[in-house]
Design a protein around this motif. Structure first.
Motif, mmCIF file in Angstrom:
data_model
loop_
_atom_site.group_PDB
_atom_site.id
_atom_site.type_symbol
_atom_site.label_atom_id
_atom_site.label_comp_id
_atom_site.label_asym_id
_atom_site.label_seq_id
_atom_site.Cartn_x
_atom_site.Cartn_y
_atom_site.Cartn_z
ATOM 1 N N PRO A 197 0.797 -1.238 0.000
ATOM 2 C CA PRO A 197 0.000 0.000 0.000
ATOM 3 C C PRO A 197 0.827 1.283 0.000
ATOM 4 N N ASP A 198 2.099 1.210 0.384
ATOM 5 C CA ASP A 198 2.941 2.405 0.417
ATOM 6 C C ASP A 198 3.856 2.524 -0.806
ATOM 7 N N TYR A 199 3.689 1.631 -1.764
ATOM 8 C CA TYR A 199 4.538 1.628 -2.961
ATOM 9 C C TYR A 199 3.912 2.556 -4.006
ATOM 10 N N ALA A 200 4.506 3.728 -4.188
ATOM 11 C CA ALA A 200 3.909 4.754 -5.055
ATOM 12 C C ALA A 200 3.712 4.260 -6.475
ATOM 13 N N GLU A 201 4.681 3.492 -6.985
ATOM 14 C CA GLU A 201 4.580 3.039 -8.379
ATOM 15 C C GLU A 201 3.399 2.101 -8.588
ATOM 16 N N ALA A 202 3.026 1.333 -7.548
ATOM 17 C CA ALA A 202 1.846 0.474 -7.679
ATOM 18 C C ALA A 202 0.609 1.318 -7.933
ATOM 19 N N HIS A 203 0.473 2.408 -7.196
ATOM 20 C CA HIS A 203 -0.651 3.325 -7.409
ATOM 21 C C HIS A 203 -0.553 3.992 -8.784
ATOM 22 N N ALA A 204 0.671 4.341 -9.185
ATOM 23 C CA ALA A 204 0.863 5.012 -10.477
ATOM 24 C C ALA A 204 0.444 4.113 -11.632
ATOM 25 N N TYR A 205 0.869 2.842 -11.602
ATOM 26 C CA TYR A 205 0.530 1.933 -12.701
ATOM 27 C C TYR A 205 -0.957 1.629 -12.719
ATOM 28 N N LEU A 206 -1.557 1.524 -11.535
ATOM 29 C CA LEU A 206 -3.008 1.326 -11.479
ATOM 30 C C LEU A 206 -3.724 2.543 -12.063
ATOM 31 N N ASP A 228 -3.176 10.760 -7.743
ATOM 32 C CA ASP A 228 -2.954 11.736 -6.671
ATOM 33 C C ASP A 228 -2.407 11.041 -5.425
ATOM 34 N N GLU A 229 -2.911 9.846 -5.131
ATOM 35 C CA GLU A 229 -2.393 9.059 -4.009
ATOM 36 C C GLU A 229 -0.934 8.664 -4.252
ATOM 37 N N ALA A 230 -0.603 8.346 -5.489
ATOM 38 C CA ALA A 230 0.773 7.974 -5.817
ATOM 39 C C ALA A 230 1.729 9.127 -5.553
ATOM 40 N N VAL A 231 1.339 10.329 -5.975
ATOM 41 C CA VAL A 231 2.184 11.504 -5.753
ATOM 42 C C VAL A 231 2.297 11.818 -4.270
ATOM 43 N N ALA A 232 1.204 11.629 -3.533
ATOM 44 C CA ALA A 232 1.236 11.874 -2.088
ATOM 45 C C ALA A 232 2.204 10.917 -1.391
ATOM 46 N N LEU A 233 2.290 9.694 -1.886
ATOM 47 C CA LEU A 233 3.206 8.714 -1.303
ATOM 48 C C LEU A 233 4.660 9.029 -1.625
ATOM 49 N N ASN A 234 4.901 9.502 -2.849
ATOM 50 C CA ASN A 234 6.282 9.815 -3.256
ATOM 51 C C ASN A 234 6.251 10.882 -4.337
ATOM 52 N N GLY A 235 6.475 12.121 -3.926
ATOM 53 C CA GLY A 235 6.454 13.233 -4.872
ATOM 54 C C GLY A 235 7.604 13.221 -5.848
ATOM 55 N N ASN A 236 8.609 12.398 -5.584
ATOM 56 C CA ASN A 236 9.762 12.291 -6.479
ATOM 57 C C ASN A 236 9.690 11.058 -7.374
ATOM 58 N N SER A 237 8.519 10.448 -7.436
ATOM 59 C CA SER A 237 8.333 9.295 -8.318
ATOM 60 C C SER A 237 7.991 9.770 -9.725
ATOM 61 N N LEU A 238 8.830 9.446 -10.669
ATOM 62 C CA LEU A 238 8.584 9.809 -12.064
ATOM 63 C C LEU A 238 7.252 9.234 -12.538
ATOM 64 N N ASP A 239 7.002 7.958 -12.250
ATOM 65 C CA ASP A 239 5.782 7.314 -12.740
ATOM 66 C C ASP A 239 4.535 7.923 -12.096
#
Length: 259
Positions: free
Chosen positions: A48-57, A75-86
């Motif tokens: 649940p804390d893996y930003a890329e999982a939210h991004a791909y979904l 939006d949840e993905a960015v909240a988890l990791n704002g430095n995630s490209l995906d």
């Protein structure tokens, strides 16, 4: 091949969130968005804390035509990791899907700060600059790609398309010819060059260039529905002006079966 590897990863570790996330993304890229959503939901359940999982979904929701779910998940993905490209890219796509082009552009610009040498970002960003009629910014995006990869055929072809929109036909033709010089087997470059030639009333050149486009697509085994329809109907129009109406009629009729 990516899908095969992702499936193997899931078979070995079915409860691994990263494996499920990769399966989600591989399914998306193979045009199987609904299946990808299932894998993405499992991914965020297990990680649940893996930003890329939210991004791909989110990207799977985007491809499946579900804008609200795409935006919320991105939006949840960015909240988890704002430095995630995906995560940034997924949010940009979901914003663009509902016409929020300025907000999407901001997300792409942030993604580029994270990974300035990822050329796909520049291509996608340029589309939304064009949607905002900011053609100069779109050209600058393609020039950024060419600064990194001077032989990028797609970048020259997209520059040609953009200059064509701007009615800068001379610059458009120059960019398309450069693309063909780099790779004479790239159908899109021939398609766009033919359209430029047609607009400049070089009907003979347009007919020849668009015929090459069609021949390349056939030789490369591109499905009829996926072919550049302009290579048929613009060529047909050029032949009308050349007085070859019988052949033109066949091409224009064929274009209707394509699209």
């Amino acid at each position: 091949l990516a899908l095969e590897v992702a499936q193997q990863a899931v078979e070995r570790s079915p409860n691994d969130g990263r494996a499920q996330a990769l399966l989600c993304y591989a399914l998306v890229e193979n045009g199987r968005a609904e299946e990808a959503i299932g894998a993405g939901l499992r991914a965020i359940q297990y990680a649940p804390d893996y930003a890329e999982a939210h991004a791909y979904l989110a990207i799977a929701y985007y491809r499946a035509g579900r804008p609200n779910q795409a935006f919320q998940t991105a939006d949840e993905a960015v909240a988890l990791n704002g430095n995630s490209l995906d995560a940034r890219r997924a949010l940009a796509l979901s914003l663009a899907f509902v016409g929020e082009y300025d907000a999407a552009i901001q997300q792409y610009e942030r993604a580029i700060q994270i990974h300035p040498r990822f050329d796909a970002l520049y291509f996608e960003l340029a589309q939304y600059y064009i949607a905002r009629d900011n053609y100069d910014a779109a050209i600058a995006s393609y020039d950024q790609v060419l600064a990194m990869e001077s032989d990028n055929v797609k970048a020259y072809t997209r520059k040609c398309e953009t200059y064509f929109r701007m009615r800068e036909d001379s610059l458009a033709q120059e960019a398309c010819e450069q693309a063909i010089q780099l790779d004479e087997t790239y159908p899109e470059a021939h398609r766009q060059l033919g359209m430029v030639q047609y607009t400049r009333r070089n009907y003979e050149g347009a007919a020849q260039t668009l015929a090459t486009c069609a021949e390349l697509e056939a030789a490369q085994g591109i499905a009829l529905a996926a072919r550049e329809v302009e290579c048929a109907y613009i060529r047909g129009l050029a032949l009308v002006y050349l007085g070859e109406c019988e052949e033109a009629w066949a091409l224009l009729s064929g274009a209707l079966t394509m699209n």
